[in-house]
Design a protein around this motif. Structure first.
Motif, PDB file in Angstrom:
ATOM      1  N   LEU A 273       0.676  -1.266  -0.381  1.00 37.85           N
ATOM      2  CA  LEU A 273      -0.114   0.102  -0.097  1.00 37.85           C
ATOM      3  C   LEU A 273       0.500   1.440   0.642  1.00 37.85           C
ATOM      4  N   GLU A 274       1.755   1.722   0.328  1.00 33.90           N
ATOM      5  CA  GLU A 274       2.857   1.902   1.101  1.00 33.90           C
ATOM      6  C   GLU A 274       4.230   2.365  -0.498  1.00 33.90           C
ATOM      7  N   ARG A 275       3.996   1.331  -1.108  1.00 30.95           N
ATOM      8  CA  ARG A 275       5.299   1.350  -2.351  1.00 30.95           C
ATOM      9  C   ARG A 275       4.496   1.629  -3.801  1.00 30.95           C
ATOM     10  N   THR A 276       3.335   0.745  -3.853  1.00 25.81           N
ATOM     11  CA  THR A 276       2.397   0.367  -5.004  1.00 25.81           C
ATOM     12  C   THR A 276       1.514   1.309  -4.943  1.00 25.81           C
ATOM     13  N   GLU A 277       0.591   1.243  -6.476  1.00 32.36           N
ATOM     14  CA  GLU A 277      -0.104   1.315  -6.844  1.00 32.36           C
ATOM     15  C   GLU A 277      -1.817   0.519  -7.140  1.00 32.36           C
ATOM     16  N   ALA A 278      -1.162  -0.524  -6.692  1.00 34.92           N
ATOM     17  CA  ALA A 278      -2.087  -1.531  -6.961  1.00 34.92           C
ATOM     18  C   ALA A 278      -3.296  -1.721  -5.506  1.00 34.92           C
ATOM     19  N   GLY A 279      -3.916  -2.232  -6.502  1.00 31.54           N
ATOM     20  CA  GLY A 279      -5.466  -1.965  -6.018  1.00 31.54           C
ATOM     21  C   GLY A 279      -5.549  -2.871  -4.739  1.00 31.54           C
ATOM     22  N   VAL A 280      -6.813  -2.862  -3.590  1.00 26.53           N
ATOM     23  CA  VAL A 280      -6.842  -3.579  -2.904  1.00 26.53           C
ATOM     24  C   VAL A 280      -6.810  -5.107  -2.873  1.00 26.53           C
TER      25      VAL A 280
END
Length: 315
Positions: A270-277
């Motif tokens: 969550l801190e380091r990527t823009e991946a979805g939940v």
């Protein structure tokens, strides 16, 4: 936000426990991706403070240094030391204005005298938990755990548990990345769950094989189905023997350990990527966004979205 930290050194202060606080909060780590805090060690008044090992330290600040600190820390101190009323007032005032208050080992006794443990869960070194419970009967003393957080009061057991408690607070306030950066420089584990046991009653025999290689493999395969039968088979043990050995080496159960490591992995993503939940839930081993949200709320008291909005690293 955690920006300023003050540690109170009483006569008889334990150098190691004070050093833990200095190491986590007193060194500028920005060159390796960590944080920098405004850090102060103070005494009741400026001057020489004797330690418990026959040497002394010199502090340049009195208790006025606690008045604006975001965190006030009480390291372990000599059991015969009487805590001055002005120190108790400083601890109470810090908590009343919303600052964090943290103790390492026997520092919990000062928090108890200040009334900060009344009705709260807390801990200290296992050798002192019975005495803490007797001295403060309204405190809910847990004799087995590494550290406890309750209403902005954090108490920890001795020595290494103080590191764990400090890193827990860094992770809670600043995120997984800054906590991991400090841990990497200190060459310690970035996170040990507070509920782990302080010690093991029945240590492993000297010739026992360690589960360290398996634990390292588990960290690399958090997105796999890591149930006890699978892990026991990989360790070439019966399920019962594996479960007993895992608790002996880690202080917790395989399920609890996996959950906490998966939450930590989700925090990093969550801190380091823009991946979805949904994708983060899959990569961290929770399988579904609903499961991730459940464990996030239970462990961290927040949602993945809220955590990301607070701690996401700028691109």
């Amino acid at each position: 936000m955690l920006r300023t930290v003050t540690a109170i050194a009483l006569p008889g202060v334990a150098p190691f426990e004070l050093g833990v606080v200095c190491e986590v909060f007193g060194i500028d780590r920005r060159d390796t991706g960590g944080p920098s805090f405004g850090f102060t060690v103070c005494g009741v008044e400026p001057g020489v403070v004797p330690t418990k090992v026959g040497m002394s330290i010199v502090v340049e600040h009195g208790l006025e240094a606690t008045r604006a600190a975001d965190l006030v820390v009480m390291p372990a101190y000599g059991g015969s030391t009487e805590v001055p009323p002005e120190v108790l007032d400083a601890l109470r005032a810090a908590h009343e204005r919303g600052a964090w208050v943290l103790s390492v080992c026997s520092g919990a006794f000062a928090l108890g005298e200040a009334g900060l443990l009344d009705g709260r869960r807390c801990t200290t070194h296992w050798m002192h938990t019975a005495a803490l419970a007797r001295a403060h009967p309204t405190a809910v003393v847990d004799p087995a755990v590494l550290y406890v957080e309750d209403d902005r009061v954090i108490t920890s057991a001795g020595t290494a548990a103080g590191i764990d408690a400090c890193l827990h607070l860094v992770r809670r306030e600043l995120g997984a990345g800054p906590a991991a950066a400090i841990a990497r420089r200190m060459v310690v584990a970035p996170h040990r769950d507070g509920g782990q046991a302080q010690y093991v009653d029945t240590p492993l025999p000297p010739d026992a094989d360690t589960l360290a290689p398996l634990v390292a493999w588990m960290l690399e395969h958090l997105d796999d189905d890591l149930d006890v039968p699978t892990l026991a088979a990989r360790a070439l043990m019966s399920e019962r023997t594996f479960a007993r050995r895992f608790r002996a080496e880690t202080g917790t159960t395989p399920a609890a350990w996996l959950t906490r490591q998966r939450v930590a992995r989700a925090q990093e993503l969550l801190e380091r990527t823009e991946a979805g939940v949904e994708e983060i839930a899959r990569l961290s081993g929770f399988g579904s966004a609903a499961a991730l949200r459940h464990h996030f709320a239970r462990t961290l008291g927040t949602s993945p979205q809220s955590y990301r909005s607070t701690f996401a690293c700028p691109a």
